[in-house]
Scaffold this motif. Structure first.
Motif, short mmCIF file in Angstrom:
data_model
loop_
_atom_site.label_atom_id
_atom_site.label_comp_id
_atom_site.label_asym_id
_atom_site.label_seq_id
_atom_site.Cartn_x
_atom_site.Cartn_y
_atom_site.Cartn_z
N MET A 101 0.94 -1.22 -0.01
CA MET A 101 0.08 0.11 -0.05
C MET A 101 0.76 1.29 -0.15
O MET A 101 1.73 1.52 0.78
CB MET A 101 -0.93 0.15 1.18
CG MET A 101 -1.62 1.21 1.37
SD MET A 101 -2.89 1.10 2.85
CE MET A 101 -1.78 1.16 4.15
N THR A 102 0.63 2.20 -0.79
CA THR A 102 1.50 3.53 -1.05
C THR A 102 0.99 4.29 0.24
O THR A 102 -0.15 4.53 0.65
CB THR A 102 0.92 4.33 -2.12
OG1 THR A 102 1.17 3.40 -3.12
CG2 THR A 102 1.70 5.54 -2.46
N ALA A 103 2.03 4.84 1.01
CA ALA A 103 1.97 5.64 2.07
C ALA A 103 1.26 6.97 1.83
O ALA A 103 1.34 7.59 0.71
CB ALA A 103 3.36 5.92 2.73
N LEU A 104 0.36 7.50 2.70
CA LEU A 104 -0.27 8.88 2.39
C LEU A 104 0.79 9.80 2.70
O LEU A 104 1.62 9.94 3.74
CB LEU A 104 -1.38 9.12 3.72
CG LEU A 104 -2.45 8.00 3.41
CD1 LEU A 104 -3.31 8.16 4.68
CD2 LEU A 104 -3.27 7.95 2.31
N ARG A 105 0.79 10.92 1.79
CA ARG A 105 1.75 11.78 1.80
C ARG A 105 1.26 13.14 2.54
O ARG A 105 0.14 13.62 2.47
CB ARG A 105 2.18 12.33 0.31
CG ARG A 105 2.69 11.05 -0.31
CD ARG A 105 2.75 11.56 -1.80
NE ARG A 105 1.49 11.65 -2.29
CZ ARG A 105 1.20 12.93 -3.13
NH1 ARG A 105 1.95 13.80 -3.25
NH2 ARG A 105 0.09 13.25 -3.56
N ILE B 100 2.19 6.15 6.44
CA ILE B 100 2.12 7.68 6.18
C ILE B 100 3.61 8.27 5.86
O ILE B 100 4.72 7.78 6.64
CB ILE B 100 1.51 8.35 7.62
CG1 ILE B 100 0.12 8.07 7.93
CG2 ILE B 100 1.97 9.80 7.60
CD1 ILE B 100 -0.53 8.79 9.18
N SER B 101 3.81 9.02 5.19
CA SER B 101 5.11 9.72 4.89
C SER B 101 5.01 11.30 4.86
O SER B 101 3.95 11.65 4.21
CB SER B 101 5.58 9.30 3.41
OG SER B 101 6.75 9.97 3.10
N VAL B 102 5.71 11.82 5.76
CA VAL B 102 5.74 13.32 5.78
C VAL B 102 6.76 13.79 4.42
O VAL B 102 7.85 13.53 4.71
CB VAL B 102 6.61 13.68 7.17
CG1 VAL B 102 6.31 15.39 7.22
CG2 VAL B 102 5.68 13.06 8.29
N MET B 103 6.08 14.44 3.60
CA MET B 103 6.76 14.91 2.38
C MET B 103 7.22 16.26 2.41
O MET B 103 8.14 16.44 1.69
CB MET B 103 5.67 14.62 1.30
CG MET B 103 4.56 15.74 1.21
SD MET B 103 3.47 15.43 -0.14
CE MET B 103 4.68 15.62 -1.54
N ALA B 104 6.77 16.90 3.28
CA ALA B 104 6.98 18.37 3.54
C ALA B 104 6.53 19.01 4.70
O ALA B 104 5.98 18.69 5.36
CB ALA B 104 6.97 19.03 2.44
N GLU B 105 7.44 19.92 5.28
CA GLU B 105 7.13 21.01 6.12
C GLU B 105 6.81 22.33 5.62
O GLU B 105 7.58 22.77 4.92
CB GLU B 105 8.11 20.65 7.35
CG GLU B 105 8.29 19.44 7.79
CD GLU B 105 9.15 19.35 9.00
OE1 GLU B 105 9.59 20.35 9.59
OE2 GLU B 105 9.54 18.39 9.42
N ALA B 106 6.11 23.30 6.62
CA ALA B 106 5.93 24.70 6.40
C ALA B 106 6.05 25.28 7.71
O ALA B 106 5.24 24.80 8.57
CB ALA B 106 4.65 25.09 5.46
#
Length: 221
Positions: free
Chosen positions: A1-5, A29-35
């Motif tokens: 299953m592809t991790a949620l971005r 779950i994958s944390v792809m970026a931060e702001a």
């Protein structure tokens, strides 16, 4: 299953690090970026198209409510989960009307946060009884329903109106199914048709519309 971005938007470096650590412990779950502020959250969401944005409310420059509104205006299908330390009614209502799909406090347990992200990503909304009550209480202070907006409800069948009313009262799909003596899948089908007919994006907007149109009155059982 592809991790949620997931994109994390918060001006607190330690909070972002903590959230990243919690979410990184889950393979789904994958944390792809931060702001670090609302404006950066808008630009990164537009560029990266994450599955879910975790959005803080109070941030410098552009706050999370304004950022949510801008993201939804540019990408109506975006899924935004407001995560904040504040439980103020104004924040809750503003976040939901801006287009957020859910609202959680930062003291939420890690497993609840992970479950919430999956719920939001699946196209559902995270509408707890306390948030529903906030919407109801706010609507109690609004002017009388606009007859023009109430006419939208004519698009619904009697059973769809029943389902919408029960959704607005805070019942889950399981509880609605039990109340109407139907299968839960039938309730889900009715809800999908309600959203489509009324051009609503999710359950949150359905609850707000039900009170705006007077289908459900604050204080009624």
């Amino acid at each position: 299953m592809t991790a949620l971005r997931v994109l994390i938007a918060d001006d607190d470096d330690l909070m972002r690090a903590g959230l990243r650590a919690v979410l990184s412990s889950d393979d789904t779950i994958s944390v792809m970026a931060e702001a670090g502020d609302g404006r950066e959250a808008v630009s990164r969401t537009r560029a990266l198209r994450p599955d879910v944005v975790l959005m803080d409310v109070r941030m410098p420059g552009m706050d999370g409510i304004t950022a949510t509104r801008e993201i939804i205006a540019a990408a109506p299908d975006a899924r935004i989960l407001i995560l904040t330390t504040f439980e103020d009614d104004d924040y809750v209502f503003a976040a939901l009307t801006a287009g957020a799909s859910g609202f959680l406090l930062k003291r939420t347990q890690p497993e609840q946060l992970i479950a919430a992200i999956h719920t939001i990503a699946a196209g559902e909304s995270l509408l707890s009884p306390s948030v529903t009550r906030t919407v109801i209480d706010r609507m109690a202070r609004q002017p009388q329903p606009d007859p023009a907006s109430s006419r939208r409800l004519r698009l619904l069948t009697p059973r769809e109106r029943d389902v919408l009313e029960l959704v607005a009262r805070g019942l889950s799909n399981t509880e609605i199914a039990a109340r109407l003596v139907v299968e839960e899948s039938t309730v889900k089908t009715h809800l999908k048709r309600i959203l489509a007919k009324l051009s609503l994006r999710d359950r949150v907007q359905a609850v707000i519309l039900a009170y705006e149109t007077g289908l459900v009155r604050p204080g009624t059982g």
